[in-house]
Design a protein around this motif. Structure first.
Motif, PDB file in Angstrom:
ATOM      1  N   ASP A  65      75.374 110.494  42.888  1.00 27.07           N
ATOM      2  CA  ASP A  65      75.775 109.244  42.226  1.00 27.07           C
ATOM      3  C   ASP A  65      74.606 108.653  41.446  1.00 27.07           C
ATOM      4  O   ASP A  65      73.472 108.615  41.950  1.00 27.07           O
ATOM      5  N   ASN A  66      74.898 108.160  40.242  1.00 31.14           N
ATOM      6  CA  ASN A  66      73.870 107.477  39.446  1.00 31.14           C
ATOM      7  C   ASN A  66      73.887 105.987  39.745  1.00 31.14           C
ATOM      8  O   ASN A  66      74.902 105.319  39.509  1.00 31.14           O
ATOM      9  N   LEU A  67      72.786 105.481  40.273  1.00 29.09           N
ATOM     10  CA  LEU A  67      72.672 104.054  40.604  1.00 29.09           C
ATOM     11  C   LEU A  67      71.697 103.401  39.629  1.00 29.09           C
ATOM     12  O   LEU A  67      70.655 103.992  39.304  1.00 29.09           O
ATOM     13  N   ASN A 127      78.922  97.008  29.882  1.00 26.50           N
ATOM     14  CA  ASN A 127      80.371  97.319  29.934  1.00 26.50           C
ATOM     15  C   ASN A 127      80.787  98.022  31.214  1.00 26.50           C
ATOM     16  O   ASN A 127      81.564  98.976  31.182  1.00 26.50           O
ATOM     17  N   LEU A 128      80.262  97.567  32.334  1.00 21.06           N
ATOM     18  CA  LEU A 128      80.558  98.237  33.604  1.00 21.06           C
ATOM     19  C   LEU A 128      81.722  97.544  34.312  1.00 21.06           C
ATOM     20  O   LEU A 128      81.753  96.322  34.409  1.00 21.06           O
ATOM     21  N   SER A 143      80.142 105.136  31.709  1.00 19.33           N
ATOM     22  CA  SER A 143      80.916 106.085  32.535  1.00 19.33           C
ATOM     23  C   SER A 143      80.010 106.981  33.382  1.00 19.33           C
ATOM     24  O   SER A 143      80.464 107.582  34.371  1.00 19.33           O
ATOM     25  N   ASP A 144      78.727 107.093  33.009  1.00 15.54           N
ATOM     26  CA  ASP A 144      77.794 107.889  33.821  1.00 15.54           C
ATOM     27  C   ASP A 144      77.306 107.114  35.047  1.00 15.54           C
ATOM     28  O   ASP A 144      76.775 107.709  35.994  1.00 15.54           O
ATOM     29  N   VAL A 145      77.410 105.798  35.005  1.00 16.51           N
ATOM     30  CA  VAL A 145      76.863 104.970  36.091  1.00 16.51           C
ATOM     31  C   VAL A 145      77.900 104.818  37.205  1.00 16.51           C
ATOM     32  O   VAL A 145      79.031 104.409  36.964  1.00 16.51           O
ATOM     33  N   VAL A 179      66.835 100.984  30.219  1.00 15.84           N
ATOM     34  CA  VAL A 179      66.678 102.137  31.110  1.00 15.84           C
ATOM     35  C   VAL A 179      67.856 103.105  30.938  1.00 15.84           C
ATOM     36  O   VAL A 179      67.683 104.325  30.957  1.00 15.84           O
ATOM     37  N   MET A 180      69.034 102.547  30.744  1.00 12.04           N
ATOM     38  CA  MET A 180      70.195 103.426  30.523  1.00 12.04           C
ATOM     39  C   MET A 180      70.070 104.164  29.207  1.00 12.04           C
ATOM     40  O   MET A 180      70.280 105.376  29.141  1.00 12.04           O
ATOM     41  N   LYS A 181      69.704 103.436  28.162  1.00 14.55           N
ATOM     42  CA  LYS A 181      69.606 104.045  26.823  1.00 14.55           C
ATOM     43  C   LYS A 181      68.606 105.187  26.810  1.00 14.55           C
ATOM     44  O   LYS A 181      68.889 106.262  26.287  1.00 14.55           O
TER      45      LYS A 181
END
Ligand code: UT7
Length: 332
Positions: A307-309, A271-272, A248-250, A239-241
């Protein structure tokens, strides 16, 4: 393309008063605080003890909390969804009772069952109704009284689960906030590894199965663990890709609280940093459909508009998925 997105605009929560600590569990089964803490991250969980009170009791309390805090008129609610794996009763809808009790007299209502992914799937359903423009206020409640089908002599399950409820209100948003993308999955070949075999329509309870405790939840923990680690991280990464998001966007990972090691594995895959991982499993254990809204409730004051969740869950069935979501308000 619809220019409407579905955002969360209000939150409420409820957990029962009774606290079942690891120390108390040590007196009930052959376990210890050190094992539970290192293997799961759980220190205590809440249990709804009062006779005759079930999932709707907590769903009503969480909804009333939301209604009071955000000054919502329940008569304006169009739809009430109760995400749950432990409905009050067979045949009667838990959501219908909940809606009536909170005064949502103009709403229709239904239960949604997808084990520990119930609330995540419910987010998709609530959003789709809002985006269809048919309804403007959808109340989604995650509520489970897991203690109703846990065997407190089985250390493989009784240390994990707890009771609780959380409620969120979905409304249309015209700034592009709210649900952005979702990747939901299921695989029925996993059902043998996590189920309460007796008490459903396949195998109704009889005297001998009751005596053998076959109506309680059974879990092959290792198999569920492996599948949860692989699949939750997989959909989260995908979903992120496909939304071109890097770590860093999350802003926050909002992951189902089943085992701290599963949540850590998902965070590691993307890598969060630990500070961006919502965590309250230590307080509540696995509350099935309530984990995600209870996290939102605990972290609400830290959430900011835009905020990106990333929501993620895995549960019985198997069922799992991830949702990319933009938060819509600063602390009210
Ligand atoms: O939300 C729905 C999805 N559910 C999940 O995601 C849960 C997934 N599974 C898990 O979280 C883990 O598998 C458990 C927490 C259930 C179990 O942890 P584990 O690291 O997989 O332990 P295990 O079952 O492999 O057991 C390891 C050892 C065994 O002893 P031996 O055979 O090594 O001597 C168990 O008998 O730990 C023993 N054990 C315990 N010891 C103390 C199992 N349960 C307990 C316990 N206390 N409660």
């Amino acid at each position: 393309m619809s220019n409407i997105t579905a955002a969360i605009t209000a939150l409420g929560a409820y957990v029962p008063e009774f606290v079942l600590t690891n120390q108390l569990l040590e007196t009930m089964v052959d376990t210890n605080d050190e094992w539970i803490t290192t293997r799961t991250g759980i220190k205590e969980r809440r249990i709804l003890k009062e006779e005759g009170k079930g999932t709707s009791f907590m769903a009503i309390k969480a909804s009333e909390d939301l209604i009071k805090k955000y000054n919502i008129d329940p008569k304006e609610i169009d739809l009430v969804i109760v995400a749950t794996a432990t409905p009050d009763m067979k045949a009667a809808s838990t959501a219908a009772y909940t809606a009536t009790q909170i005064g949502a007299v103009n709403a229709f209502s239904f239960d949604l069952e997808a084990a520990c992914s119930s609330f995540l799937y419910g987010m998709s359903v609530a959003s789709a109704y809002i985006q269809s423009k048919k309804y403007k206020k959808v109340l989604l409640i995650g509520s489970d009284k897991n203690s109703s089908f846990i065997n407190y002599k089985d250390r493989a399950t009784c240390i994990i689960f707890g009771d609780g409820a959380g409620a969120v209100l979905f409304e249309p948003n015209y700034e592009g906030l709210g649900l952005q993308d979702e990747l939901l999955r299921s695989d029925g070949s996993g059902r043998e590894f996590l189920q309460a075999t007796y008490g459903g329509s396949s195998y109704p309870i009889n005297e001998s199965t009751y005596a053998e405790g076959k109506h309680y939840v059974f879990q092959d923990g290792k198999t569920v663990f492996k599948n949860a680690v692989f699949n939750m991280a997989d959909v989260t990464e995908k979903v992120m890709k496909r939304n071109h998001l890097t770590n860093s966007d999350v802003s926050w990972l909002v992951a189902h609280q089943a085992n701290k090691r599963i949540i850590d594995a998902t965070a590691n895959r993307i890598n969060l940093e630990e500070e961006k991982v919502m965590m309250n499993i230590q307080k509540y254990g696995n509350t099935t459909s309530a984990t995600l809204p209870l996290l939102l409730n605990d972290y609400e004051s830290q959430l900011k508009k835009g905020d990106n969740l990333i929501f993620a869950a895995f549960g019985g069935g198997f069922t799992w998925g991830a949702i990319y979501f933009k938060w819509a308000y600063n602390n009210k």
